[in-house]
Design an enzyme around this catalytic site. Structure first.
Site, PDB file in Angstrom:
ATOM      1  N   LYS A 181       0.851  -1.194   0.000  1.00  0.00           N
ATOM      2  CA  LYS A 181       0.000   0.000   0.000  1.00  0.00           C
ATOM      3  C   LYS A 181       0.881   1.236   0.000  1.00  0.00           C
ATOM      4  CE  LYS A 181      -1.899   2.858   2.695  1.00  0.00           C
ATOM      5  NZ  LYS A 181      -1.857   3.995   1.756  1.00  0.00           N
ATOM      6  N   CYS A 231      13.467  11.676   6.266  1.00  0.00           N
ATOM      7  CA  CYS A 231      13.411  11.208   7.662  1.00  0.00           C
ATOM      8  C   CYS A 231      14.728  11.469   8.393  1.00  0.00           C
ATOM      9  CB  CYS A 231      13.027   9.743   7.728  1.00  0.00           C
ATOM     10  SG  CYS A 231      14.042   8.679   6.705  1.00  0.00           S
ATOM     11  N   GLU A 281       9.185  16.712  14.671  1.00  0.00           N
ATOM     12  CA  GLU A 281       9.534  16.749  13.260  1.00  0.00           C
ATOM     13  C   GLU A 281       8.619  17.717  12.514  1.00  0.00           C
ATOM     14  OE1 GLU A 281      10.826  12.815  10.761  1.00  0.00           O
ATOM     15  OE2 GLU A 281       8.741  13.008  11.246  1.00  0.00           O
ATOM     16  N   GLU A 329       9.545   2.404  10.688  1.00  0.00           N
ATOM     17  CA  GLU A 329      10.516   3.496  10.495  1.00  0.00           C
ATOM     18  C   GLU A 329       9.713   4.785  10.562  1.00  0.00           C
ATOM     19  OE1 GLU A 329      11.878   6.262   9.380  1.00  0.00           O
ATOM     20  OE2 GLU A 329      13.259   5.778   7.723  1.00  0.00           O
TER      21      GLU A 329
END
Ligand code: TXE
Length: 492
Positions: A174, A283, A384, A249
């Site tokens: 997906k 990331c 973040e 992750e």
């Protein structure tokens, strides 16, 4: 309209006929209209994957044949580099050249796992008994749900698809609903390379609609996910219901530490790249610049000068150096994050407002932005933004640099710059992050494990461990000369 759902070897529309428009983040133009999968589609894909896995159609190939398959996929990716780069840049808005680099990395990922598969073998154990052989075998974990993000759409799913195929798993892929085009092309290449029917399945659609199905269904053995922290937490708790293994992750808030005795020319240049590459949608972006106090003014003056020079533009703008953010929603999130930082006392040095240039007005552009006077109590240092916002902190001692570098819930990556090798060795060992660069920032190799400490996730991708995630370990004990155990009296 493209039928973008691939189940049991067939392309099909969504079960309810729903579609989604994919629009360019660079200028809002219509890139594609794709099928919007729903729960019924996810269930059909899981059924196909389960049945192909249970039939043994792919595990029976063995390691060598699957290794050859992966090498073929790598060749096909290289053959189609122009097309794939155009698809990736269409969905993400990133420059074509960056998408081409990504395709090269994707092919290298398939070659890495082809190599590992070719080297795979059982492990002999000393049973201590002459007529008993004992060995460890590595079996495919089974049916995998592979869920990817939008920042490096094809690369991030390649880190999952390649080891899944190497191991002999069946999967449901997906991709992010924002960036499905290269996943669709990858599935076409897998078909062309000869992956057996039902092994590779693709469902495009919203994670909020089909995500729970893919992560809770008892027929799924393993979930590998790359995305945001809150989604990762939800997946982990949902997977607990069926004691499913998960690999996550979840990004990072990565410290970039520069000591006064570093090569400041190189370090300053890398500070700019680390924070603003792909407009911070990385990331491992080096968004936390942590400077020894004595070099603060010198380095900050230079990075502000450099940040002002960075040219924004769309995929085909040859003068552009970085592209737009992925969506209007993400742009608003970045703006709110910045406002909160300023409210908390951070000093805005450059950037901070959307460009008014006419050529950028239809895209989701945000300029490189630097916040000074930051500390670890601030939201903008801890959370973040996934946008082009760099925060600057200062330290006085090595101990303080380490403390700041570790003062985060995340632990994905970080870097340290100094000409003193003993110092960089000490600091790199003390940093609680999955990757640490010394006098460098950003490189990774398919042969080296990638993943995070703490809230950056669990498990590892790439390296050898990236294949082991997709394997179950089995001990097989063979007695070649059985006799009675004699444990209980047999009454004879
Ligand atoms: O992520 P989501 P979003 C971070 C970054 C960003 C934030 C949110 O900070 O601002 O996450 O981004 C699928 N069950 N990263 O909202 O929602 C979704 O469809 C299963 C870091 O885009 O986590 C998509 O395929 N799946 C990151 C994928 O999860 C679900 C890269 C990621 O989307 C789901 C991207 C559910 N309940 C964002 N809900 C990195 N680690 O590199 C959504 N999804």
């Amino acid at each position: 309209m493209r039928s973008s759902i691939f189940i049991d070897g067939e392309w099909r529309p969504a079960s309810d006929g729903a579609t989604r428009e994919i629009r360019s983040p660079a200028d809002g133009s219509l890139i594609a209209t794709v099928s919007e999968g729903k729960i019924d589609d996810a269930l059909a894909a899981i059924a196909a994957a389960r049945s192909s896995f249970d039939s043994g159609v792919f595990t029976s190939w063995g390691w060598a044949r699957r290794s050859a398959l992966l090498a073929t996929v790598a060749d096909l990716l290289e053959r189609d580099v122009e097309l794939i780069a155009a698809l990736e840049s269409g969905d993400t808005g990133k420059r074509i050249i960056e998408s081409k680099y990504d395709v090269a990395d994707v092919a290298a990922t398939f070659r890495h796992f082809a190599q590992l598969a070719s080297e795979q073998h059982d492990k002999k154990i000393d049973s201590g008994i002459p007529h008993v052989s004992s060995r460890i075998t590595y079996d495919a974990i089974g049916v995998c749900s592979l869920i990817g993000p939008w920042n490096y759409p094809l690369l991030q799913i390649a880190w999952k698809v390649a080891p899944a195929l190497a191991a002999g798993c069946s999967f449901i892929l997906k991709p992010s609903e924002l960036t499905p085009s290269t996943a669709m092309h990858l599935l076409k290449l897998l078909e062309e390379a000869g992956v057996p029917r039902g092994v590779a399945n693709l469902v495009t659609g919203a994670g909020s609609v089909i995500g729970d199905t893919l992560t809770t269904d008892p027929r799924v053995d393993f979930v590998s996910f790359t995305g945001g922290l809150s989604t990762g937490k939800r997946i982990m708790s949902k997977a607990a219901e069926t004691v499913k293994k998960v690999a996550l992750e979840l990004g990072g808030k990565n410290p970039h530490i520069i000591f006064a005795d570093a090569d400041l020319d190189a370090a300053t240049d890398f500070a700019v790249t680390a924070a603003f590459l792909h407009s911070g949608q990385v990331c491992s972006a080096g968004t936390r610049l942590i400077l020894e106090r004595s070099i603060h003014d010198q380095v900050v003056t230079e990075i502000v000068r450099r940040a002002k020079l960075i040219r924004l533009g769309g995929p085909t703008d040859l003068t552009a150096e970085t592209g737009p953010l992925i969506s209007e929603g993400h742009l608003k999130k970045v703006e709110e994050y910045l406002a909160r930082g300023v409210q908390e006392g951070a000093k805005l040095l450059v950037g901070g407002v959307r460009s008014t240039a006419p050529e950028l007005s239809r895209g989701w552009y945000f300029p490189p932005t630097i916040l000074d006077n930051c500390d670890t109590s601030m939201y903008c240092v801890q959370e973040e933004s996934f946008g082009p916002i760099m925060t600057v902190e200062v330290f006085e001692s090595e101990e303080e640099a380490i403390r700041l570098g570790n003062d985060t819930i995340y632990g994905l990556s970080g870097a340290v710059w100094s000409k003193d090798n003993a110092k960089t060795e000490r600091v790199s060992k003390a940093l609680r992050h999955g990757t640490v660069w010394i006098n460098d920032y950003g490189p990774y190799k398919p042969a080296a494990e990638w993943g995070g400490f703490k809230a950056s996730g669990n498990g590892r991708e790439l390296g050898e461990h990236g294949l082991q995630e997709y394997l179950e370990i089995k001990h097989i004990w063979t007695n070649n000369s059985p006799s009675k155990s004699g444990w209980f009296a047999d009454g004879i």
